[in-house]
Design a protein around this motif. Structure first.
Motif, PDB file in Angstrom:
ATOM      1  N   UNK A 134      28.955  36.906  36.183  1.00 31.57           N
ATOM      2  CA  UNK A 134      30.237  37.506  37.199  1.00 31.57           C
ATOM      3  C   UNK A 134      30.437  36.120  38.115  1.00 31.57           C
ATOM      4  N   UNK A 135      31.552  35.654  38.106  1.00 34.99           N
ATOM      5  CA  UNK A 135      31.943  34.476  39.133  1.00 34.99           C
ATOM      6  C   UNK A 135      32.309  35.095  40.283  1.00 34.99           C
ATOM      7  N   UNK A 136      31.878  34.375  41.461  1.00 36.32           N
ATOM      8  CA  UNK A 136      32.454  34.780  42.650  1.00 36.32           C
ATOM      9  C   UNK A 136      33.977  35.176  42.918  1.00 36.32           C
ATOM     10  N   UNK A 137      34.902  33.975  42.537  1.00 36.01           N
ATOM     11  CA  UNK A 137      36.411  34.329  42.459  1.00 36.01           C
ATOM     12  C   UNK A 137      36.783  35.603  41.742  1.00 36.01           C
ATOM     13  N   UNK A 138      36.012  36.010  40.410  1.00 43.17           N
ATOM     14  CA  UNK A 138      36.331  37.202  39.676  1.00 43.17           C
ATOM     15  C   UNK A 138      36.074  38.399  40.483  1.00 43.17           C
ATOM     16  N   UNK A 139      34.671  38.482  41.181  1.00 42.19           N
ATOM     17  CA  UNK A 139      34.388  39.457  41.836  1.00 42.19           C
ATOM     18  C   UNK A 139      35.236  40.023  42.986  1.00 42.19           C
ATOM     19  N   UNK A 140      35.564  38.840  43.622  1.00 42.82           N
ATOM     20  CA  UNK A 140      36.724  39.071  45.025  1.00 42.82           C
ATOM     21  C   UNK A 140      38.155  39.533  44.482  1.00 42.82           C
ATOM     22  N   UNK A 141      38.381  39.074  43.192  1.00 35.99           N
ATOM     23  CA  UNK A 141      39.598  39.552  42.877  1.00 35.99           C
ATOM     24  C   UNK A 141      39.623  40.977  42.418  1.00 35.99           C
ATOM     25  N   UNK A 142      38.278  41.349  41.742  1.00 32.34           N
ATOM     26  CA  UNK A 142      38.057  42.654  41.220  1.00 32.34           C
ATOM     27  C   UNK A 142      38.089  43.667  42.352  1.00 32.34           C
ATOM     28  N   UNK A 169      25.757  36.625  49.322  1.00 31.77           N
ATOM     29  CA  UNK A 169      24.564  36.140  49.665  1.00 31.77           C
ATOM     30  C   UNK A 169      23.833  37.517  50.155  1.00 31.77           C
ATOM     31  N   UNK A 170      23.435  38.392  49.193  1.00 33.62           N
ATOM     32  CA  UNK A 170      22.608  39.622  49.403  1.00 33.62           C
ATOM     33  C   UNK A 170      21.238  39.509  48.729  1.00 33.62           C
ATOM     34  N   UNK A 194      34.131  47.608  38.752  1.00 32.93           N
ATOM     35  CA  UNK A 194      33.739  46.963  40.111  1.00 32.93           C
ATOM     36  C   UNK A 194      32.282  47.046  40.649  1.00 32.93           C
ATOM     37  N   UNK A 195      31.782  48.456  40.396  1.00 33.71           N
ATOM     38  CA  UNK A 195      30.477  48.693  40.647  1.00 33.71           C
ATOM     39  C   UNK A 195      29.418  47.808  39.857  1.00 33.71           C
ATOM     40  N   UNK A 196      29.590  47.739  38.550  1.00 36.58           N
ATOM     41  CA  UNK A 196      28.905  46.720  37.735  1.00 36.58           C
ATOM     42  C   UNK A 196      28.885  45.238  38.145  1.00 36.58           C
ATOM     43  N   UNK A 197      30.002  44.768  38.525  1.00 40.76           N
ATOM     44  CA  UNK A 197      30.043  43.575  39.114  1.00 40.76           C
ATOM     45  C   UNK A 197      29.430  43.517  40.410  1.00 40.76           C
ATOM     46  N   UNK A 198      29.641  44.491  41.168  1.00 34.88           N
ATOM     47  CA  UNK A 198      28.847  44.791  42.611  1.00 34.88           C
ATOM     48  C   UNK A 198      27.506  44.535  42.517  1.00 34.88           C
TER      49      UNK A 198
END
Length: 206
Positions: A134-142, A169-170, A194-198
């Protein structure tokens, strides 16, 4: 995390109120017969269950974790109890002692709250490749395309601050991470992309 006003609004939903009152009656009868707590504050305790579960991932709760739990509980309490005994903090002591016995019942009420707050079944139909990076841009969009209330639930359950929902950064311990996945499965969150990506945004520590 949810504000006391959002908690108040959610408890006013008939399905949530009914489930909260039934669990409150059961919990007080079997674990805390002298506990005096409002429906609002008991639902706040229910909201704390995932956070309590993460804190117990290593088997015990450290002083630092206890202070963080108490701080979060006080924020959810109706009216605030900074200068006197907080009912949610007090009730949480009973949950900490018997978490394994009560966690499923608490999570069932949270599932009711989520199902009446947003269309969970529609979100479950979306597909997600669990093996994919999962890329950061993909996650933010989700996150931006996900119902606001669901993001609030996830942040309240698993983060100290809502602002961290976008951050990647967690860091999290391995046991805490596995516990988060288990809790997500118990509540059906694992079916939501979205939870899976989280979950993929965490850097696991040994």
């Amino acid at each position: 995390m949810f504000t006391e006003y959002e908690i108040e609004t959610m408890v006013e939903l008939p399905e949530v109120l009914e489930a909260t009152q039934a669990l409150k009656k059961d919990f007080c009868k079997n674990e805390a017969p002298y506990l005096e707590i409002s429906d609002h504050d008991f639902f706040s305790l229910i909201m704390m269950a995932p956070t309590v579960g993460i804190a117990l991932a290593d088997g015990t709760v450290s002083l630092f974790e206890e202070l963080a739990l108490n701080k979060k509980a006080r924020k959810l309490s109706k009216g605030g109890y900074f200068m006197k005994k907080d009912p949610v903090v007090y009730a949480m002591k009973f949950l900490l002692k018997k978490y394994d016995i009560w966690s499923d019942k608490f999570f069932n009420v949270l599932k009711v709250a989520m199902h009446v707050s947003f269309d969970m079944e529609r979100l479950e139909k979306k597909k997600f490749d669990e093996e994919a990076e999962v890329t950061y841009p993909e996650y933010k969009k989700a996150v931006l395309n996900t119902p606001y209330i669901l993001i609030r639930f996830i942040a309240s359950f698993f983060l100290e601050n809502d602002e961290e929902i976008i951050s990647t950064n967690r860091h999290i311990g391995r046991n805490e991470y596995l516990q988060m996945l288990k809790i997500g499965e118990q509540m059906g969150l694992n079916k939501l992309p979205v939870f899976q990506m989280f979950c993929k945004t965490f850097d696991q520590k040994a």
